[in-house]
Design a protein around this motif. Structure first.
Motif, PDB file in Angstrom:
ATOM      1  N   ASP A 295      -6.753  36.676  55.097  1.00 33.55           N
ATOM      2  CA  ASP A 295      -7.829  37.515  54.572  1.00 33.55           C
ATOM      3  C   ASP A 295      -9.194  36.898  54.847  1.00 33.55           C
ATOM      4  OD1 ASP A 295      -9.141  39.541  53.267  1.00 33.55           O
ATOM      5  OD2 ASP A 295      -8.680  38.840  51.251  1.00 33.55           O
ATOM      6  N   PRO A 296      -9.604  36.794  56.125  1.00 32.84           N
ATOM      7  CA  PRO A 296     -10.816  36.038  56.470  1.00 32.84           C
ATOM      8  C   PRO A 296     -12.095  36.584  55.863  1.00 32.84           C
ATOM      9  CG  PRO A 296     -10.045  37.337  58.343  1.00 32.84           C
ATOM     10  CD  PRO A 296      -8.969  37.396  57.311  1.00 32.84           C
ATOM     11  N   LEU A 297     -12.173  37.890  55.587  1.00 36.59           N
ATOM     12  CA  LEU A 297     -13.383  38.474  55.016  1.00 36.59           C
ATOM     13  C   LEU A 297     -13.315  38.615  53.495  1.00 36.59           C
ATOM     14  CD1 LEU A 297     -14.184  41.319  57.595  1.00 36.59           C
ATOM     15  CD2 LEU A 297     -15.007  38.956  57.557  1.00 36.59           C
ATOM     16  N   GLY A 298     -12.224  38.173  52.891  1.00 35.94           N
ATOM     17  CA  GLY A 298     -12.084  38.322  51.445  1.00 35.94           C
ATOM     18  C   GLY A 298     -12.000  39.776  51.035  1.00 35.94           C
ATOM     19  N   GLN A 299     -11.210  40.576  51.771  1.00 33.42           N
ATOM     20  CA  GLN A 299     -11.160  42.017  51.512  1.00 33.42           C
ATOM     21  C   GLN A 299     -10.239  42.403  50.365  1.00 33.42           C
ATOM     22  OE1 GLN A 299     -10.585  42.935  55.943  1.00 33.42           O
ATOM     23  NE2 GLN A 299     -11.804  44.676  55.278  1.00 33.42           N
TER      24      GLN A 299
ATOM     25  N   ALA B 172      -4.012  34.839  40.611  1.00 39.29           N
ATOM     26  CA  ALA B 172      -4.224  35.440  41.923  1.00 39.29           C
ATOM     27  C   ALA B 172      -3.842  34.507  43.051  1.00 39.29           C
ATOM     28  CB  ALA B 172      -5.692  35.844  42.076  1.00 39.29           C
ATOM     29  N   GLY B 173      -3.620  33.240  42.746  1.00 42.77           N
ATOM     30  CA  GLY B 173      -3.346  32.258  43.784  1.00 42.77           C
ATOM     31  C   GLY B 173      -4.586  31.437  44.076  1.00 42.77           C
ATOM     32  N   TYR B 174      -4.414  30.153  44.244  1.00 40.56           N
ATOM     33  CA  TYR B 174      -5.533  29.233  44.434  1.00 40.56           C
ATOM     34  C   TYR B 174      -6.391  29.630  45.633  1.00 40.56           C
ATOM     35  CZ  TYR B 174      -8.017  24.896  45.507  1.00 40.56           C
ATOM     36  OH  TYR B 174      -8.979  23.971  45.795  1.00 40.56           O
ATOM     37  N   HIS B 175      -5.751  29.996  46.753  1.00 41.02           N
ATOM     38  CA  HIS B 175      -6.503  30.334  47.953  1.00 41.02           C
ATOM     39  C   HIS B 175      -7.292  31.628  47.779  1.00 41.02           C
ATOM     40  CE1 HIS B 175      -4.892  27.073  50.303  1.00 41.02           C
ATOM     41  NE2 HIS B 175      -3.660  27.425  50.019  1.00 41.02           N
ATOM     42  N   THR B 176      -6.796  32.519  46.948  1.00 42.83           N
ATOM     43  CA  THR B 176      -7.541  33.753  46.676  1.00 42.83           C
ATOM     44  C   THR B 176      -8.868  33.436  46.003  1.00 42.83           C
ATOM     45  OG1 THR B 176      -5.524  35.047  46.453  1.00 42.83           O
ATOM     46  CG2 THR B 176      -7.502  35.944  45.450  1.00 42.83           C
ATOM     47  N   GLY B 177      -8.843  32.521  45.068  1.00 37.75           N
ATOM     48  CA  GLY B 177     -10.079  32.128  44.411  1.00 37.75           C
ATOM     49  C   GLY B 177     -11.058  31.481  45.361  1.00 37.75           C
ATOM     50  N   GLN B 178     -10.558  30.642  46.272  1.00 36.30           N
ATOM     51  CA  GLN B 178     -11.431  30.012  47.256  1.00 36.30           C
ATOM     52  C   GLN B 178     -12.053  31.040  48.193  1.00 36.30           C
ATOM     53  OE1 GLN B 178     -12.424  27.043  47.109  1.00 36.30           O
ATOM     54  NE2 GLN B 178     -11.037  26.424  45.476  1.00 36.30           N
ATOM     55  N   ARG B 179     -11.274  32.026  48.601  1.00 35.93           N
ATOM     56  CA  ARG B 179     -11.815  33.090  49.446  1.00 35.93           C
ATOM     57  C   ARG B 179     -12.919  33.837  48.713  1.00 35.93           C
ATOM     58  NH1 ARG B 179      -6.340  33.913  51.128  1.00 35.93           N
ATOM     59  NH2 ARG B 179      -6.055  35.436  49.476  1.00 35.93           N
ATOM     60  N   ASN B 180     -12.720  34.056  47.428  1.00 36.52           N
ATOM     61  CA  ASN B 180     -13.727  34.763  46.645  1.00 36.52           C
ATOM     62  C   ASN B 180     -15.031  33.967  46.579  1.00 36.52           C
ATOM     63  OD1 ASN B 180     -14.308  37.062  44.623  1.00 36.52           O
ATOM     64  ND2 ASN B 180     -14.807  35.237  43.440  1.00 36.52           N
ATOM     65  N   SER B 181     -14.919  32.648  46.451  1.00 37.11           N
ATOM     66  CA  SER B 181     -16.113  31.800  46.406  1.00 37.11           C
ATOM     67  C   SER B 181     -16.867  31.864  47.727  1.00 37.11           C
ATOM     68  CB  SER B 181     -15.725  30.355  46.095  1.00 37.11           C
ATOM     69  OG  SER B 181     -15.072  30.267  44.839  1.00 37.11           O
TER      70      SER B 181
END
Length: 709
Positions: free
Chosen positions: A328-332, A514-523
């Motif tokens: 999910d490179p764009l955090g979509q 949501a998963g750790y990587h999901t939070g990082q993508r959001n940041s």
């Protein structure tokens, strides 16, 4: 509700392609946001042993929708359904299958860690300011660079601190059961599918999924509201209606020069016209976006939440997607919002309508004057106005619908900037939910929610402005951190280390659902998207019209802007065309310029340290107090701002949409595969984790080194 009941509605139905009655003046003339409606109907209260339903569409006189009240039975798991209407409790929590076990235990400490993290960061900022003041007093020099840097840190931190105030409320436990409506004596529902120019295949998959509900055929209708008046879609619905007698097609007339109010106007048109269909209007209205395929038990899962509490006006499940690219490179994906934020909001009675998959009580819509016009986010406005009238809204944390994210960069920008503008615009017209007749019944939590989510979008202005300060300070040649003596430097490094560690622990706990990587993508998303949102905020709310100000989402320029086909290996433009369009049409030149200038500034700042300092100790301290102050913020910010460029160079390839679906060969009904419902792990996540870990390790090394000087 406008309409002409003296005509025979049967004459307006030809093979379920409904031409409709057009009393456009009933709502088209409202150019501004309209938060007020008809005479209020104060929502009453009924005990949990009653429930309302309607008679069959076929047996109900046109235009009427009488209510019956029958005994409601709430069965325990495993109980057999009865012919009479009843609700079964499948589980005490609706999200029991989404996340459980150790994840819930970790998440339970998130509020405490958030409080600690917030306190540590405030202490760190206070210490920074104290040390600057003491340094100036000791040497009589004004440390302008240090002041600018601490102001930048505060500007970046303000959105996080505001958000922390909200996530702390995760301490309030959410206890929403997992319901299922059983039996055949169920309420009547009008399911509307709103569309406007989407591909016919996409719309038809949603329509087939809506028609294939595990729900008595004579108790619900599916109405396609086509705002593009597509002749091919109309013909396809006509053919599909031969299989589904409860399927209808409608398309309103758009009078040139009259505002049509986009999706809200389309919904109001459907709401107005369904009462002229055979059997009249259903008691409940359900809505699906054109690309959102509902699960087979969607209606049976959502409706019970409105039936057990007469004051519940709207129930909505999350928007989930089946075509999100790997990593999910764009955090979509909306995973951070739907799995973390919305459950917290629901526990506090502030569940928002998210625009698709919701079921709403018709009398609640009448209470607010139907869907509000003059806003880009009619879903948020609708739920806010309902809460303001004293109704309840609920969030159902179950995977009940799956749709598609925009398949191009421009579509993603347009969607997210539209959401941001609409949220702020709605909040402004409702006085940020702080006062006014339309929000008079809001609780403190509901007012706070409406206020902070508007403020968070406005904070993109200060966040974007603060980004400029990083290369400016480094090129300026001034230290980022000022202190009077070595002891103060020790304290600053230790405070920075503790703040970094507490922030990492807080992220791990808070992002668990949501998963750790999901939070990082959001940041990362918050950083690289901030210039786009800030630009739209300036155009919409600051600039006058004669200077280009207007309320609109981000609009790219150029003919190639929407024809890159960047995720289609067969049709995508070559890398040079992608880069040119991304840089010029999508404003990524700002991101490229920022990263380039910042890295040059870091190199120049580092060179000065080596050139001006003599000993190894002085060089290291110089590097730490200039470009490399932990946790090396410039590194994370540059990496995040590089996202549009990286996307242009190496966009994610996606398979054909059909390959993501499992289709019944007989009925044509399609649902996403189990694999497509999950975000695949990609190499980009590995790089992000290496980068994040390196910054954390470097912070630890700086902390350890501080004991030796």
């Amino acid at each position: 509700m406008a309409g002409h009941r003296d005509e025979d509605p049967e004459k307006l139905v030809v093979s379920n392609v409904y031409e409709g009655r057009h009393n456009l003046d009933s709502f088209e003339s409202q150019e501004e946001f309209s938060p007020t409606g008809v005479m209020p109907i104060r929502p009453g209260h009924i005990s949990s042993d009653t429930f309302d339903t309607t008679t069959s569409f076929a047996s109900t006189p046109s235009g009427s929708s009488p209510s019956l009240f029958k005994e409601l039975r709430v069965d325990e798991p495993g109980a057999s359904p009865a012919s009479a209407p009843n609700i079964s409790i499948l589980h005490g929590r609706d999200d029991a299958e989404i996340w459980k076990g150790w994840k819930r235990a970790v998440y339970s400490v998130a509020p405490l860690l958030t409080i600690v993290n917030t306190g540590v960061f405030i202490f760190y900022l206070a210490l920074r300011i104290y040390c600057i003041v003491m340094a100036q007093r000791s040497v009589g020099i004004y440390y302008g660079g240090a002041w600018v840097f601490v102001i930048m840190e505060m500007a970046v931190a303000i959105p996080s601190l505001i958000h922390n105030c909200w996530t702390i409320m995760a301490w309030k436990k959410r206890t929403r059961p997992k319901f299922r409506l059983t039996g055949d004596e169920v309420p009547t529902v009008d399911v509307v599918v709103t569309c406007c120019g989407e591909e016919d295949a996409v719309v038809l998959d949603t329509v087939r999924g809506a028609c294939d509900q595990d729900y008595p055929r004579n108790r619900f209708r599916v109405i396609v509201l086509d705002d593009a008046k597509s002749a091919t879609l109309k013909a396809a619905i006509h053919d599909l209606a031969t299989l589904y007698s409860n399927l209808f097609y409608m398309a309103r007339e758009k009078v040139p020069g009259k505002p049509h109010h986009f999706k809200a106007g389309n919904l109001n048109y459907g709401l107005d016209q369904v009462q002229f269909l055979p059997g009249g209007a259903g008691q409940y209205l359900a809505a699906l976006d054109a690309d959102m395929i509902p699960e087979k038990d969607w209606l049976r899962a959502v409706l019970p939440h409105l039936l057990v509490d007469r004051k519940v006006a709207l129930a909505c499940p999350p928007q989930l997607f089946y075509n999100t690219p790997a990593a999910d490179p764009l955090g979509q994906s909306l995973d951070f919002f739907v799995h973390i934020i919305e459950p917290i909001k629901d526990a506090l009675g502030v569940a928002w309508c998210t625009g698709s998959g919701y079921v709403v009580r018709r009398e609640a819509l009448e209470d607010i004057g139907n869907f509000p016009l003059g806003t880009l986010t009619e879903d948020v406005a609708t739920s806010t106005l309902m809460l303001g009238k004293g109704w309840k809204t609920v969030y159902i944390h179950e995977p009940l619908q799956f749709g598609t994210v925009p398949e191009d960069f421009g579509g993603h920008l347009k969607q997210r900037t539209r959401w941001a503008i609409g949220t702020v615009d709605t909040a402004m017209k409702l006085n940020f939910c702080l006062w006014g007749e339309s929000v008079q019944y809001l609780t403190f939590a509901q007012r706070f929610s409406g206020f902070i989510y508007a403020i968070l979008n406005l904070c993109t202005l200060t966040l974007t402005a603060s980004l400029f300060t990083i290369p400016i300070i480094l090129l300026w040649g001034k230290p980022l951190v000022a202190y009077a003596n070595g002891e103060q430097l020790h304290w600053l490094i230790w405070a920075s280390f503790i703040s970094t560690v507490s922030n990492r622990l807080c992220e791990i706990a808070l992002f668990t659902p949501a998963g750790y990587h999901t939070g990082q993508r959001n940041s990362r998303f918050q950083l690289w998207m901030s210039p786009y949102i800030a630009l739209c905020m300036i155009r919409s709310f600051i600039l006058p019209k004669w200077l280009g100000g207007q309320a609109q989402a981000f609009k790219p320029t150029g003919s190639l802007s929407s024809a890159l086909h960047e995720r289609d290996p067969q049709l995508m433009k070559n890398m040079f065309v992608r880069l040119r369009v991304m840089l010029l049409n999508y404003m990524a030149f700002f991101h490229l310029g920022f990263v380039y200038v910042t890295l040059v500034a870091v190199i120049i700042s580092s060179y000065r340290c080596f050139a001006e300092e003599s000993g190894a100790k002085d060089i290291i301290i110089g590097l730490i107090t200039h470009a490399f102050w932990p946790p090396f913020a410039f590194f994370f910010i540059c990496s995040s701002m590089w996202t549009p460029i990286a996307y242009a160079i190496d966009p994610p390839a996606m398979p054909d949409r059909e390959d993501l679906l499992t289709r019944d060969p007989k009925t044509g009904v399609a649902h996403p595969t189990a694999e497509s419902k999950k975000i695949a792990f990609g190499g980009q996540l590995v790089w992000f984790e290496v980068e994040y870990s390196a910054a954390t390790i470097a912070t630890v090394l700086v902390f350890a080194y501080s004991f030796f000087f």
